[in-house]
Design an enzyme around this catalytic site. Sequence first.
Site, short mmCIF file in Angstrom:
data_model
loop_
_atom_site.label_atom_id
_atom_site.label_comp_id
_atom_site.label_asym_id
_atom_site.label_seq_id
_atom_site.Cartn_x
_atom_site.Cartn_y
_atom_site.Cartn_z
N VAL A 149 -1.08 -10.25 0.89
CA VAL A 149 0.31 -10.58 0.59
C VAL A 149 1.27 -9.60 1.26
CG1 VAL A 149 0.51 -9.33 -1.61
CG2 VAL A 149 1.86 -11.38 -1.24
N ASP A 150 0.88 -8.35 1.37
CA ASP A 150 1.71 -7.33 2.01
C ASP A 150 2.00 -7.72 3.46
OD1 ASP A 150 3.09 -4.93 2.41
OD2 ASP A 150 1.27 -3.73 2.61
N ASN A 153 0.87 -1.18 0.00
CA ASN A 153 0.00 0.00 0.00
C ASN A 153 0.91 1.23 0.00
OD1 ASN A 153 0.64 0.72 2.77
ND2 ASN A 153 -0.71 -0.95 3.39
N GLY A 175 -7.00 -8.27 -4.41
CA GLY A 175 -7.59 -8.53 -3.10
C GLY A 175 -8.48 -7.38 -2.68
N VAL A 176 -8.10 -6.70 -1.60
CA VAL A 176 -8.91 -5.60 -1.07
C VAL A 176 -9.02 -4.43 -2.04
CG1 VAL A 176 -8.54 -6.21 1.35
CG2 VAL A 176 -7.00 -4.58 0.24
N TYR A 177 -8.13 -4.36 -3.04
CA TYR A 177 -8.21 -3.27 -4.03
C TYR A 177 -9.23 -3.57 -5.14
CZ TYR A 177 -4.17 -0.81 -2.03
OH TYR A 177 -3.31 -0.12 -1.21
#
Length: 172
Positions: free
Chosen positions: A32-33, A23, A122-124
Amino acid sequence: MKIILLQGDITKMEVDAIVNAANTSLLGGGGVDGAIHRAGGPAILEACRKIRDRQGRCAPGEAVITTAGNLPARFVIHTVGPVWNKGNDEEKQVLRNAYLNSLDLAVKNGVQTIAFPNISTGVYRFPKDVAAAIAVAAVKEFMSQDDRITHLIFVCFEKENYDIYSGLLSQN
């Protein structure tokens, strides 16, 4: 460049560099981050803090490189993908830039083997099929102009992404 497709955990990849779907804060997050930051240990976070102190946040589409800490890779290339809002050409270009800028940074640092996760899916909320098509096209474009990376691995954590990439890569 040889393109390899695997389903698994990117934090286990023994390559010169793994790419982190980061991010803009570069301070870790979910998906993954978070997995990369947890597995790599505090050295990655410390390196990211130094980058932030020097340049501020990492803009979507850009990439920075750090140590890999405790990971079996030498480097982590942190790139920020776009959030899917409108699905417009600008968002698609930012995702393309995330791949191309990561590859550019890899070459500048002598990377020959690199592993990519599925950026922004993913969340994006980037649609997985659209993101995969952009990723494969960007990588192939880069390959046609630069042959210093010998092995590129798309590492899909989930089967759905693996199947999408498998279909795209088998069309060659």
